[in-house]
Each structure stands twice: as structure tokens, then as C-alpha cells.
Design an enzyme around this catalytic site. Structure first.
Site, PDB file in Angstrom:
ATOM      1  N   SER A 111       0.812  -1.219   0.000  1.00  0.00           N
ATOM      2  CA  SER A 111       0.000   0.000   0.000  1.00  0.00           C
ATOM      3  C   SER A 111       0.847   1.272   0.000  1.00  0.00           C
ATOM      4  O   SER A 111       0.314   2.364   0.160  1.00  0.00           O
ATOM      5  CB  SER A 111      -0.912  -0.007   1.235  1.00  0.00           C
ATOM      6  OG  SER A 111      -0.136  -0.285   2.386  1.00  0.00           O
ATOM      7  N   THR A 116      -1.587   3.537   4.957  1.00  0.00           N
ATOM      8  CA  THR A 116      -0.566   4.544   4.701  1.00  0.00           C
ATOM      9  C   THR A 116       0.535   4.456   5.743  1.00  0.00           C
ATOM     10  O   THR A 116       0.252   4.159   6.898  1.00  0.00           O
ATOM     11  CB  THR A 116      -1.235   5.923   4.845  1.00  0.00           C
ATOM     12  OG1 THR A 116      -2.231   6.002   3.854  1.00  0.00           O
ATOM     13  CG2 THR A 116      -0.272   7.063   4.720  1.00  0.00           C
ATOM     14  N   THR A 126       1.643   6.963   0.504  1.00  0.00           N
ATOM     15  CA  THR A 126       0.715   5.852   0.238  1.00  0.00           C
ATOM     16  C   THR A 126       0.375   5.747  -1.245  1.00  0.00           C
ATOM     17  O   THR A 126       0.566   6.713  -1.996  1.00  0.00           O
ATOM     18  CB  THR A 126      -0.602   6.090   1.016  1.00  0.00           C
ATOM     19  OG1 THR A 126      -1.425   4.938   0.935  1.00  0.00           O
ATOM     20  CG2 THR A 126      -1.402   7.267   0.472  1.00  0.00           C
ATOM     21  N   ARG A 155      -8.742   9.742  -7.948  1.00  0.00           N
ATOM     22  CA  ARG A 155      -9.109   9.874  -6.522  1.00  0.00           C
ATOM     23  C   ARG A 155      -7.868  10.225  -5.692  1.00  0.00           C
ATOM     24  O   ARG A 155      -6.800   9.641  -5.852  1.00  0.00           O
ATOM     25  CB  ARG A 155      -9.704   8.538  -6.038  1.00  0.00           C
ATOM     26  CG  ARG A 155     -10.115   8.538  -4.564  1.00  0.00           C
ATOM     27  CD  ARG A 155      -9.028   8.013  -3.660  1.00  0.00           C
ATOM     28  NE  ARG A 155      -9.475   7.929  -2.262  1.00  0.00           N
ATOM     29  CZ  ARG A 155      -8.674   7.676  -1.244  1.00  0.00           C
ATOM     30  NH1 ARG A 155      -7.400   7.475  -1.438  1.00  0.00           N
ATOM     31  NH2 ARG A 155      -9.152   7.626  -0.017  1.00  0.00           N
ATOM     32  N   THR A 184      -4.186   7.390   9.148  1.00  0.00           N
ATOM     33  CA  THR A 184      -4.299   6.343   8.141  1.00  0.00           C
ATOM     34  C   THR A 184      -5.738   5.848   8.182  1.00  0.00           C
ATOM     35  O   THR A 184      -6.447   6.075   9.165  1.00  0.00           O
ATOM     36  CB  THR A 184      -3.279   5.202   8.390  1.00  0.00           C
ATOM     37  OG1 THR A 184      -3.489   4.169   7.418  1.00  0.00           O
ATOM     38  CG2 THR A 184      -3.392   4.597   9.777  1.00  0.00           C
ATOM     39  N   GLY A 185      -6.165   5.209   7.116  1.00  0.00           N
ATOM     40  CA  GLY A 185      -7.546   4.728   7.055  1.00  0.00           C
ATOM     41  C   GLY A 185      -8.291   5.381   5.910  1.00  0.00           C
ATOM     42  O   GLY A 185      -7.666   5.919   4.988  1.00  0.00           O
TER      43      GLY A 185
HETATM   44  N1  ASP Z   1      -5.534   7.205   4.080  1.00  0.00           N
HETATM   45  C1  ASP Z   1      -5.212   6.525   2.855  1.00  0.00           C
HETATM   46  C2  ASP Z   1      -6.101   7.030   1.744  1.00  0.00           C
HETATM   47  O1  ASP Z   1      -7.277   7.204   1.972  1.00  0.00           O
HETATM   48  C3  ASP Z   1      -5.327   5.050   2.941  1.00  0.00           C
HETATM   49  C4  ASP Z   1      -4.903   4.418   4.243  1.00  0.00           C
HETATM   50  O2  ASP Z   1      -4.188   4.975   5.037  1.00  0.00           O
HETATM   51  O3  ASP Z   1      -5.283   3.298   4.537  1.00  0.00           O
HETATM   52  O4  ASP Z   1      -5.636   7.186   0.655  1.00  0.00           O
END
Ligand code: ASP
Length: 309
Positions: free
Chosen positions: A49, A165, A183, A193, A216-217
Site C-alpha cells: 500500500s 498509509t 501511500t 481519486r 491512516t484509514g
Molecule cells: N488514508 C489513505 C487514503 O485514503 C489510505 C490508508 O491509510 O489506509 O488514501
């Protein structure tokens, strides 16, 4: 003189913490250390990722998002939708240092990187391409040609299970804070996006006078609450990093309730100018983070903030 501290998101953040903690111990700046740590993860193809070998978007393009911020000067730089350059964090740093801008996107970010001497590289691994062929949402039947068939493919749900991330926050011996976030974003995202990770104030915010925070998320939800800036302002107002992280996760939950949706998986980390740390996540995120503090590296489980608590 401050005691160096580093923290990074997820268990794979341990590699970043190992690299960054050595540099901080040698007296390097927080920004140099955290970016070197993040770059080690960007180069690792087993981390699916971040950087080289991460997962592409819906039409097979691998695009990277990153930002960096220096807590002493509030200098910051970012790139979004960067293609064919493996280290997005290094390019984000150049945006900060060599341009009057904060964020470059897509083709412009790539041209800038090339002009700065970054090599044009294949960002995919064979495994990543194969996985894309198998899991691609428009390509469920094995062996079927991977094509976007029509506008309806753009309305298919995004696979939100594959993301993560790396955000690295550091405090150096001189007492300065630095941070980086890098990320490939949500796997199989719609082309174009952009998540929270290259957005200063969402995926990352760093200010020597208040603290550093990263996220993150599900990026859309982190952007919706200006996650990292919300957290840093809480610390400026006197909250400890742990309490600030828990309040950010609660805020994510509260917004989800208000919007009538299930709370997304989101996690936050924070570091105060004194070297205190915090981490929290929403329900079922199973968020772990890596820390270097008083000479010891550990991978810890963050507190989960369940709904209505
Ligand atoms: N925050 C990141 C995004 O939405 C993805 C992640 O951290 O899991 O691109």
C-alpha cells in the site's frame, strides 16, 4: 537537548522506525530521519500500500500520494497522483524545498520530479499486476480481459480493505518535529481519486509549538474532519497526544452517526513537542503502530474507540 522519539503507523512502520531512530540518534534532523524511514518502506515491495509494488487504481495505474512537513518552519510539500516515480515522499520534499507551492498533482508532479532528476521507473511488481487482474472490480471472471466497460464501472464500490498509509512522526535532539505521510491510497480507487495522505491538515500536520499528528484509514473521512490539524489544535489547547487521538477517533464516529453511515476504519498517531506519544483508532481497525522511545523499538496495539463511547 531532547531525547529522540519516532512513531509510525502499522506494524510495517517498524522498518521506518528502525531507519529513522538510527539517524535521530546520530543527531540528524527529524525531517531527514522520518523521510529516510518512509523511503525504506516505499522501496519495500512486500508493503502493498506504499511506494514500489503497491496496488493500482481501477484502470491499473499506480499513483502515489505523499506530503512532508517541518515543525520548525511550517514548510510543507506534497504530491498527489504521482505516476512512475517510486519515492513520492522524496518528491514531496522537493516541492517543499524547490517551489513556492505546497501541492503538485498528476502529470505536473511527474514532470517536476523528472526535472529534479528522479528516474522514471516501473512502480508495479508482477504480483501486483497479477492481483489486479484477479481482484479488479470490473474483472471478476478469471481470465477475462481487464477493461473499463462503461460509466457503470465507476460506480462499483471501492475495495476499502486494502490500503494502509505509512505516516512517520519524529522528534530530534534539537527539539524539532518532522513528519511524512506516503501511500498508494485505496486499492482499485477511481482514477484521479486523492485521499487524505497528501493533504496538509488531513493526513499530516506538524508544528513545533503544538505537536505532530498523522492519519491512516479511509481518507475521505479523515479529510471530512481535517483529522491531523484537528488533533494538533487539541494538543495546542493542552490535550495530551493520547487524549487528542481518542477525541479524533470519537469525532470520526460522531460524524458517521450524524451521516447515518457505519463508522469507517481510521487511525491516528500523535507526538507532542515533549516526546509524549498517542495512538487511537475506530472500531475494528486493529491498528498497530511502531515506536522508538528511550532507546527501545516496539510495535504496539492502539486503543479502539467503539461507537457511542
Ligand atoms: N488514508 C489513505 C487514503 O485514503 C489510505 C490508508 O491509510 O489506509 O488514501
Amino acid at each position: 537537548m531532547a531525547e529522540p522519539v519516532v512513531l509510525a503507523t502499522w506494524s510495517f512502520g517498524k522498518l521506518a522506525v528502525e531507519v529513522a531512530s538510527k539517524l535521530l540518534t546520530d543527531g540528524k534532523s527529524a525531517l531527514d530521519a522520518v523521510i529516510a524511514g518512509a523511503q525504506a518502506v516505499e522501496r519495500d515491495p512486500t508493503v502493498r500500500s506504499v511506494g514500489f509494488g503497491s496496488l493500482p487504481d481501477r484502470i491499473g495505474r499506480l499513483t502515489l500520494d505523499s506530503c512532508v512537513m517541518d515543525g520548525q518552519t511550517l514548510n510543507c510539500g506534497a504530491v498527489a497522483g504521482l505516476e512512475h516515480i517510486r519515492s513520492a515522499s522524496a518528491v514531496a520534499r522537493r516541492v517543499m524545498e524547490k517551489t513556492p507551492h505546497v501541492l503538485l498533482t498528476g502529470e505536473g508532479a511527474k514532470w517536476f520530479a523528472l526535472q529534479q532528476g528522479f528516474p522514471l521507473e516501473m512502480p508495479h511488481t508482477l504480483e501486483g499486476i497479477q492481483e489486479w487482474f484477479e481482484k479488479h472490480p470490473t474483472n471478476k471472471k478469471k481470465g477475462e480481459k481487464a477493461v473499463i466497460r462503461g460509466p457503470e464501472d465507476f460506480t462499483l464500490p471501492i475495495d476499502e480493505s486494502n490500503h494502509d498509509t505509512i505516516t512517520v512522526l519524529g522528534l530530534d535532539r534539537a527539539g524539532h518535529l518532522g513528519g511524512v505521510c506516503t501511500t498508494s491510497g485505496l486499492a482499485y480507487k477511481l482514477p484521479g481519486r486523492v485521499g487524505d495522505s497528501p493533504i496538509i491538515g488531513a493526513g499530516l500536520y506538524v508544528d513545533d509549538e503544538a505537536g505532530a499528528a498523522g492519519a491512516t484509514g479511509v481518507g475521505e473521512e479523515v479529510i471530512r474532519i481535517s483529522g491531523s490539524s484537528f488533533l494538533v489544535e487539541l494538543m495546542r489547547a493542552g490535550k495530551k497526544p493520547q487524549e487528542a487521538c481518542e477525541l479524533a477517533a470519537k469525532r470520526i464516529n460522531a460524524v458517521a452517526i450524524r451521516r447515518g453511515v457505519h463508522p469507517p476504519t481510521c487511525a491516528f498517531i500523535a507526538l507532542s513537542p515533549k516526546g509524549e506519544i498517542g495512538a487511537a483508532c475506530t472500531e475494528a481497525t486493529a491498528f498497530q503502530y511502531a515506536v522508538f522511545k528511550v532507546g527501545k523499538i516496539e510495535v504496539l496495539k492502539a486503543k479502539e474507540i467503539v461507537l457511542n463511547k
